[in-house]
Write a protein that holds these residues in place. Sequence first.
Motif, PDB file in Angstrom:
ATOM      1  N   ALA A  75      38.420  66.080 -23.359  1.00  0.00           N
ATOM      2  CA  ALA A  75      39.634  66.034 -24.216  1.00  0.00           C
ATOM      3  C   ALA A  75      39.177  65.469 -25.728  1.00  0.00           C
ATOM      4  O   ALA A  75      39.605  66.120 -26.708  1.00  0.00           O
ATOM      5  CB  ALA A  75      40.669  65.203 -23.721  1.00  0.00           C
ATOM      6  N   GLY A  76      38.050  64.532 -25.445  1.00  0.00           N
ATOM      7  CA  GLY A  76      37.528  63.901 -26.697  1.00  0.00           C
ATOM      8  C   GLY A  76      36.813  65.108 -27.767  1.00  0.00           C
ATOM      9  O   GLY A  76      37.055  65.128 -29.023  1.00  0.00           O
ATOM     10  N   GLU A  77      36.036  65.834 -26.852  1.00  0.00           N
ATOM     11  CA  GLU A  77      35.398  66.840 -27.569  1.00  0.00           C
ATOM     12  C   GLU A  77      36.187  68.263 -28.232  1.00  0.00           C
ATOM     13  O   GLU A  77      36.115  68.801 -29.168  1.00  0.00           O
ATOM     14  CB  GLU A  77      34.514  67.871 -26.595  1.00  0.00           C
ATOM     15  N   LEU A  78      37.418  68.387 -27.340  1.00  0.00           N
ATOM     16  CA  LEU A  78      38.220  69.232 -28.139  1.00  0.00           C
ATOM     17  C   LEU A  78      39.242  68.661 -29.193  1.00  0.00           C
ATOM     18  O   LEU A  78      39.605  69.478 -29.948  1.00  0.00           O
ATOM     19  CB  LEU A  78      39.447  69.741 -26.901  1.00  0.00           C
ATOM     20  N   LEU A  79      39.171  67.519 -29.679  1.00  0.00           N
ATOM     21  CA  LEU A  79      39.906  67.094 -30.706  1.00  0.00           C
ATOM     22  C   LEU A  79      39.308  67.583 -32.046  1.00  0.00           C
ATOM     23  O   LEU A  79      40.128  67.949 -32.877  1.00  0.00           O
ATOM     24  CB  LEU A  79      39.956  65.406 -30.670  1.00  0.00           C
ATOM     25  N   ALA A  80      38.116  68.033 -31.950  1.00  0.00           N
ATOM     26  CA  ALA A  80      37.360  68.466 -33.220  1.00  0.00           C
ATOM     27  C   ALA A  80      38.003  69.847 -33.406  1.00  0.00           C
ATOM     28  O   ALA A  80      38.086  70.469 -34.523  1.00  0.00           O
ATOM     29  CB  ALA A  80      35.937  68.232 -33.145  1.00  0.00           C
ATOM     30  N   VAL A  81      38.073  70.550 -32.257  1.00  0.00           N
ATOM     31  CA  VAL A  81      38.629  71.979 -32.444  1.00  0.00           C
ATOM     32  C   VAL A  81      40.115  71.994 -32.731  1.00  0.00           C
ATOM     33  O   VAL A  81      40.359  72.585 -33.822  1.00  0.00           O
ATOM     34  CB  VAL A  81      38.443  72.538 -31.014  1.00  0.00           C
ATOM     35  N   ARG A  82      40.751  71.113 -32.475  1.00  0.00           N
ATOM     36  CA  ARG A  82      42.239  70.986 -32.780  1.00  0.00           C
ATOM     37  C   ARG A  82      42.260  70.703 -34.365  1.00  0.00           C
ATOM     38  O   ARG A  82      43.014  71.192 -35.099  1.00  0.00           O
ATOM     39  CB  ARG A  82      42.995  69.898 -32.208  1.00  0.00           C
ATOM     40  N   ASP A  83      41.430  69.699 -34.858  1.00  0.00           N
ATOM     41  CA  ASP A  83      41.533  69.249 -36.145  1.00  0.00           C
ATOM     42  C   ASP A  83      41.229  70.300 -37.171  1.00  0.00           C
ATOM     43  O   ASP A  83      41.711  70.662 -37.974  1.00  0.00           O
ATOM     44  CB  ASP A  83      40.502  68.183 -36.499  1.00  0.00           C
ATOM     45  N   SER A  84      40.092  71.481 -36.565  1.00  0.00           N
ATOM     46  CA  SER A  84      39.928  72.577 -37.482  1.00  0.00           C
ATOM     47  C   SER A  84      40.815  73.444 -37.483  1.00  0.00           C
ATOM     48  O   SER A  84      41.212  73.988 -38.561  1.00  0.00           O
ATOM     49  CB  SER A  84      38.449  73.138 -36.930  1.00  0.00           C
ATOM     50  N   LEU A  85      41.506  73.796 -36.121  1.00  0.00           N
ATOM     51  CA  LEU A  85      42.884  74.497 -36.242  1.00  0.00           C
ATOM     52  C   LEU A  85      43.947  73.990 -37.187  1.00  0.00           C
ATOM     53  O   LEU A  85      44.433  75.045 -37.959  1.00  0.00           O
ATOM     54  CB  LEU A  85      43.241  74.984 -34.835  1.00  0.00           C
ATOM     55  N   GLU A  86      44.070  72.640 -37.086  1.00  0.00           N
ATOM     56  CA  GLU A  86      45.240  72.281 -37.999  1.00  0.00           C
ATOM     57  C   GLU A  86      44.695  72.426 -39.390  1.00  0.00           C
ATOM     58  O   GLU A  86      45.685  72.735 -40.419  1.00  0.00           O
ATOM     59  CB  GLU A  86      45.539  70.743 -37.622  1.00  0.00           C
TER      60      GLU A  86
ATOM     61  N   ALA B 225      31.672  72.058 -27.210  1.00  0.00           N
ATOM     62  CA  ALA B 225      32.397  71.250 -26.375  1.00  0.00           C
ATOM     63  C   ALA B 225      32.264  71.744 -25.116  1.00  0.00           C
ATOM     64  O   ALA B 225      32.221  71.048 -23.918  1.00  0.00           O
ATOM     65  CB  ALA B 225      33.942  71.140 -26.744  1.00  0.00           C
ATOM     66  N   PHE B 226      32.232  73.035 -24.674  1.00  0.00           N
ATOM     67  CA  PHE B 226      32.348  73.662 -23.282  1.00  0.00           C
ATOM     68  C   PHE B 226      31.000  73.211 -22.861  1.00  0.00           C
ATOM     69  O   PHE B 226      30.559  72.706 -21.671  1.00  0.00           O
ATOM     70  CB  PHE B 226      32.422  75.229 -23.376  1.00  0.00           C
ATOM     71  N   GLU B 227      29.752  73.513 -23.748  1.00  0.00           N
ATOM     72  CA  GLU B 227      28.572  73.285 -23.104  1.00  0.00           C
ATOM     73  C   GLU B 227      28.169  71.723 -22.846  1.00  0.00           C
ATOM     74  O   GLU B 227      27.621  71.481 -21.859  1.00  0.00           O
ATOM     75  CB  GLU B 227      27.544  73.635 -24.253  1.00  0.00           C
TER      76      GLU B 227
ATOM     77  N   ILE C  80      39.017  63.853 -17.347  1.00  0.00           N
ATOM     78  CA  ILE C  80      39.051  64.534 -18.607  1.00  0.00           C
ATOM     79  C   ILE C  80      39.025  64.073 -19.800  1.00  0.00           C
ATOM     80  O   ILE C  80      38.874  64.927 -20.927  1.00  0.00           O
ATOM     81  CB  ILE C  80      40.478  65.286 -18.347  1.00  0.00           C
ATOM     82  N   GLU C  81      38.797  62.960 -19.961  1.00  0.00           N
ATOM     83  CA  GLU C  81      38.791  61.904 -21.158  1.00  0.00           C
ATOM     84  C   GLU C  81      37.776  62.779 -22.139  1.00  0.00           C
ATOM     85  O   GLU C  81      37.667  62.938 -23.382  1.00  0.00           O
ATOM     86  CB  GLU C  81      38.665  60.695 -20.695  1.00  0.00           C
ATOM     87  N   LYS C  82      36.527  62.955 -21.627  1.00  0.00           N
ATOM     88  CA  LYS C  82      35.368  63.420 -22.364  1.00  0.00           C
ATOM     89  C   LYS C  82      35.462  64.579 -22.845  1.00  0.00           C
ATOM     90  O   LYS C  82      35.212  64.809 -23.914  1.00  0.00           O
ATOM     91  CB  LYS C  82      33.831  63.251 -21.440  1.00  0.00           C
TER      92      LYS C  82
END
Length: 176
Positions: free
Chosen positions: A75-86, A113-115, A71-73
């Motif tokens: 999860a790395g893609e989702l970090l940008a999404v989390r940063d935007s939400l924060e 990230a999904f793509e 899941i590492e790859k």
Amino acid sequence: MQDPNTPAEENAAAPAGPAATDTTPNLEEAIRQAELKAEEHHDAWLRAKAETENVRRRAQEDIAKASRYAIEKFAGELLAVRDSLEAALAIDTPSVDSLKEGSELTLRQLSAAFEKSGLTTIDPVGEKFDPHRHQAISMLESEQEPNTVITVLQKGYLIGERVLRPALVIVSRAKS
């Protein structure tokens, strides 16, 4: 010379004195060589067995690491999404327009990230109902051909060709 009292066959079969001792060292040497060969083959077998065991152990470790970090790859893609939400939540007085823009940007990041991870959307409006990809919640009478998806209540998702979550749909049925 032959003894006149002894038959000829016995004289022919009886080995001469020095010739009998010459075959004994050859036999002992052959046995010693065979034992060395057997020891060499046994050693080679033990080494091959140990190497096979090492390969099996390394393969098990690789499988364990792959499942642990698969899941590492993503999860790395989702970090940008989390940063935007924060970042959106850190704004003291957000306007409706800035919240809408931020949400759209975050959705685009999530879609990217999904793509990148091979996660695709199932949005089957107008398609023929497929029980492998869709889950029918209800059927409604419709002008459309029977068993056609008329409404998607919740999109489905695929990972590669495998269904992660089926789409929740309403399917048409013939008018009675």
